[in-house]
Each structure stands twice: as structure tokens, then as C-alpha cells.
Design an enzyme around this catalytic site. Structure first.
Site, mmCIF file in Angstrom:
data_model
loop_
_atom_site.group_PDB
_atom_site.id
_atom_site.type_symbol
_atom_site.label_atom_id
_atom_site.label_comp_id
_atom_site.label_asym_id
_atom_site.label_seq_id
_atom_site.Cartn_x
_atom_site.Cartn_y
_atom_site.Cartn_z
ATOM 1 N N LYS A 131 0.546 -6.973 -6.142
ATOM 2 C CA LYS A 131 1.275 -5.809 -5.674
ATOM 3 C C LYS A 131 2.305 -6.279 -4.672
ATOM 4 O O LYS A 131 2.111 -7.270 -3.962
ATOM 5 C CB LYS A 131 0.336 -4.774 -5.059
ATOM 6 C CG LYS A 131 -0.281 -5.125 -3.717
ATOM 7 C CD LYS A 131 0.557 -4.856 -2.490
ATOM 8 C CE LYS A 131 1.100 -3.448 -2.492
ATOM 9 N NZ LYS A 131 2.042 -3.269 -1.307
ATOM 10 N N THR A 185 2.856 -13.429 -1.291
ATOM 11 C CA THR A 185 3.529 -12.136 -1.351
ATOM 12 C C THR A 185 2.595 -11.107 -0.749
ATOM 13 O O THR A 185 1.695 -11.465 0.009
ATOM 14 C CB THR A 185 3.923 -11.800 -2.799
ATOM 15 O OG1 THR A 185 4.654 -10.597 -2.808
ATOM 16 C CG2 THR A 185 2.710 -11.688 -3.691
ATOM 17 N N ASN A 209 11.971 3.714 2.655
ATOM 18 C CA ASN A 209 11.408 3.276 3.924
ATOM 19 C C ASN A 209 11.635 4.261 5.068
ATOM 20 O O ASN A 209 10.862 4.285 6.026
ATOM 21 C CB ASN A 209 11.965 1.898 4.284
ATOM 22 C CG ASN A 209 11.319 0.824 3.429
ATOM 23 O OD1 ASN A 209 10.174 0.446 3.658
ATOM 24 N ND2 ASN A 209 12.041 0.350 2.424
#
Length: 431
Positions: free
Chosen positions: A209, A220, A426
Site C-alpha cells: 500500500k 515504501t 491532502n
């Protein structure tokens, strides 16, 4: 006025989707066309996933994997100074005795980061409960959390679902596990390989993910790779570390390193193939392929991304310098916004090379977009075609090549463009 009302209605709908835990209104345009791949069953691994309501209602948000006795486990983790509680716990467990079984438990929606002693206590309670219900040592239970930073993890919602998770464990539920660990991801990520040897096949299956806060200093966001290979833990760790530097340490979406980055590689030893005893050979190459594919999928799901970009550096003073230049280009907001606008603005690439801190000589530098040479010898190429460069920039997948003309150092990194979609996602992430 009608347009304003429609826009407000659209924004309200997007916010509602985010609150319900839906990542985006649509899947990334760069997502694999065939959807989630068919991953091979790895003998010795069972998975399950469930909705626990960690943050959102109506979505699967906890996964559990049970590992058979004898499974060796390697890991790499974020080097952030503000590492999350699960990361700190996992780091102490790598290399523990593999003779007994093990487990991995992961939740999305809450990162359990910057939560102080409460965060450490939550990890202890979750791993103890998993150990008890699966009858494995707590020292072999690895946990991870991903999502919002700074909020206490409601661990009791996870422990309350462990009995149901145990009941649901199955060798063929890895796809459900991949979906459970998503946050702003628009698609579940998976990759696999089968290595054929004279003594038997070796299978590899991995899930990941990651979508934002991607500029790892190890891997990651979250990655779990399983194989039935026979391989000792020290060699498994060496392989993982070496290949991480070639894959997950070569990607960036937004230059931000997460508090929660974790990559675990588990080898059950259930294959009939001979034991892997060195770093060279088809297993190493296949593992490299799986890790590279997963890292590329993370970039292709970059928040708001519409372009997948390979930045290829040659002619550097060293490989380290080449990597430094590549990441400077890949992380530059000016370069990334030019890519989003399909503008072959090679001047921004020159700027990024110059600020990288790597050794460079203006008059030896050459830059290409795809097969179009745009600059050489300190100036624009006399054969440069703006139209040809602009045509290349319209592709979904782009190549920017830079030769520094100094030495033999080289590196390749991967990134995506920077669009308004990144801001929308975001700006409302905690809403």
C-alpha cells in the site's frame, strides 16, 4: 451561479467519500489495466481481513496473516526520527527464532504514530492478543498501522475482531489483505513470480500500500512479500536490503518520508526446491522483479498522479551521485508540475541537477525527453524539436534521461507528476 452550486456540490460529495473511507472518486488512470493480479498461494501462509471500524465505517481495515513454524522473516523500516510505535516494535523482532509460528497484523485508518506510551501499550496489547489466539510467541507477532498521525489507536476494536479473523484465515485471501491496508490508495497492489528449478518451483507473492508520503529511506508505506523458498534469515535479510536500494529506495511521490514505512519478507521453506544459498540466481532476480513492480505500482497510484516518470541518470561521478541527481529531479515541484502540464521544460531539469549537490559540469551535460535530445554541451541542442518533445510529454509514461558526462556512475528512479488532485486529497485528509 449554477456552476458555483455544482462545484460546491461536487466538493461536498468528495468530502463525504473521504469520511466514508473511500480513497478517491475514481481509480488512478495509471492503475494496471487487468486489475489486481492472480497471486499464487504460498504454502505456509494464511490471510484474513475484516472491518473493525478503526476510523471509518463500511470498509475493510484490518488484515491478519498466520505464518507456519520455520518461517524466516526479514525486514526494512523507515529511518524517520519519529518512527511509529509498531515500527519500533517490529525492529526488535527481526531475526528471532523461526522454529515456532508467527503472524502479521495490520490496520489502516490510524498510524499509531506520535502517540507516546499509549502507542507502545496499544502495540503490546494487539500483539499479545494475536499471540494468544494463534498460539504463537508474541516475539513473532509483527504489527503495523497506517493512516492519520497523532491520534490514539483504538486497539480494542482490533482485538475484538481477532476471533473472527482467525476463523477467516485461508491460503487464498491475500487479495482481501491487500485491500485492508489501503488508505488513500485507489487500487490494491500485488505482484508475483514463479521460479522454476530442477528440484521444484519457488513461488513469490507480494502486496503493498502506498499513495502519498512516499519518499522512503528504506522501502515504501507498507509492503508484505511471501515466498515458499528455503532460505536462512541472514541471507534473506541481505537480499531484501540489497533489493530495497534498487526498488523502493528509488521511488518518490512527494519527497515526504513516512513515520510508518515497513517492508517484511517471509520465507516459509515449504517449497520442494533446494535451499537458496547465495545472492545470485533466478530467485534473487525474481524477487527483484516483484519488488520493482510493487514499487512502480505505488508511484502509479501517487495521489492525483496522471503521469508515471522514469528518471535515468548516467555519466555521474559515482552511483551515489547519480542517485542524488535523479532524486533531485524526481522531487522537484517545478519539474513535476511541468510534467503535469505536459511542458518539456528542460530548464527545470538543469536547475534540479545544479541544486542536487552532486558533481556536475554544465558544458558536459545532456538531457533527453524520451528519444528527443533537448540539450547538450551546455546549451540547447541544435537539432532540438519542441514539437517532438511536447509529443512525448503527452504519454502516460515518460522518460527523462540525463548524462552528466563525468564518469561511469548511473541510477534510475521513478516518480509521478504533481497535480491539483494531490492538494485536494491532502487538504481534506483528516476530515
Amino acid at each position: 451561479m449554477g456552476k458555483v452550486k455544482k462545484l460546491k456540490k461536487k466538493i461536498k460529495k468528495l468530502k463525504k467519500q473521504l469520511k466514508q473511507g473511500q480513497s478517491h472518486a475514481s481509480v488512478s488512470p495509471l492503475a494496471p489495466k487487468g486489475g489486481f493480479p492472480d497471486l499464487p498461494v504460498i504454502e505456509g501462509v494464511e490471510s484474513a481481513a475484516i472491518e473493525a471500524g478503526v476510523r471509518y465505517n463500511g470498509r475493510t481495515d484490518v488484515m491478519l496473516a498466520r505464518l507456519c513454524p520455520g518461517t524466516t522473516i526479514a525486514g526494512v523500516f523507515t529511518k524517520s526520527a519519529t518512527r511509529a510505535a509498531p515500527v519500533l516494535d517490529c525492529q526488535t523482532k527481526i531475526g528471532n527464532d523461526p522454529s515456532e509460528g508467527g503472524a502479521i497484523v495490520v490496520n489502516s485508518g490510524n498510524a499509531n504514530a506520535f502517540t507516546g506510551q499509549n502507542g507502545l501499550d496499544a502495540v503490546a496489547k494487539i500483539t499479545a492478543a494475536v499471540a494468544d489466539i494463534l498460539d504463537v510467541p508474541q516475539t513473532r507477532v509483527f504489527s503495523a498501522s497506517t493512516g492519520v498521525i497523532g491520534e490514539p489507536l483504538p486497539f480494542e476494536r482490533i482485538t475484538a475482531k481477532l476471533a473472527d479473523l482467525k476463523t477467516g484465515l485461508s491460503p487464498d485471501r491475500i487479495r482481501d489483505a491487500a485491500a485492508a491496508i489501503m488508505t488513500t490508495d485507489t487500487f490494491a497492489k500485488g505482484a508475483s513470480a514463479v521460479v522454476q528449478t530442477e528440484s521444484g518451483d519457488i513461488k513469490i507473492a507480494g502486496i503493498a500500500k502506498g499513495s502519498g508520503m512516499i519518499a522512503p529511506d528504506m522501502a515504501t508505506m507498507l509492503v508484505y512479500i511471501f515466498t515458499d523458498a528455503k532460505i536462512a534469515q541472514p541471507l534473506l535479510q541481505d537480499m531484501l536490503t540489497a533489493l530495497t536500494d534498487k526498488t523502493f529506495n528509488c521511488i518518490t511521490v512527494d519527497s515526504d518520508t513516512s513515520t510508518s514505512d515497513s517492508l517484511l519478507l517471509a520465507a516459509t521453506g515449504k517449497s520442494s526446491a533446494d535451499e537458496i544459498t547465495d545472492m545470485n540466481g533466478p530467485f534473487f532476480d525474481a524477487l527483484h522483479d516483484v519488488m520493482r513492480e510493487l514499487s512502480h505500482q505505488v508511484v502509479k497510484d501517487g495521489e492525483g498522479a496522471t503521469k508515471f516518470v522514469e528518471v535515468r541518470i548516467t555519466g555521474a561521478d559515482s552511483d551515489a551521485d547519480a542517485h542524488r541527481v535523479g532524486m533531485a529531479i524526481a522531487n522537484s515541484p517545478l519539474v513535476k508540475t511541468a510534467i503535469a502540464g505536459e511542458d518539456p521544460n528542460w530548464g527545470r531539469v538543469v536547475m534540479a541537477v545544479g541544486k542536487s549537490g552532486a558533481q556536475a559540469d554544465r558544458d558536459r551535460l545532456s538531457i533527453s525527453f524520451g528519444n528527443v535530445l533537448v540539450a547538450e554541451n551546455g546549451r540547447v541542442s541544435p537539432d532540438y524539436s519542441e514539437a517532438d518533445a511536447a509529443k512525448h510529454m503527452k504519454n502516460d509514461e515518460l522518460l527523462i534521461s540525463v548524462d552528466l558526462g563525468i564518469g561511469a556512475g548511473k541510477a534510475t528512479v521513478w516518480t509521478c507528476d504533481l497535480t491539483h488532485g494531490y492538494i485536494e486529497i491532502n487538504a481534506d485528509y483528516r476530515s
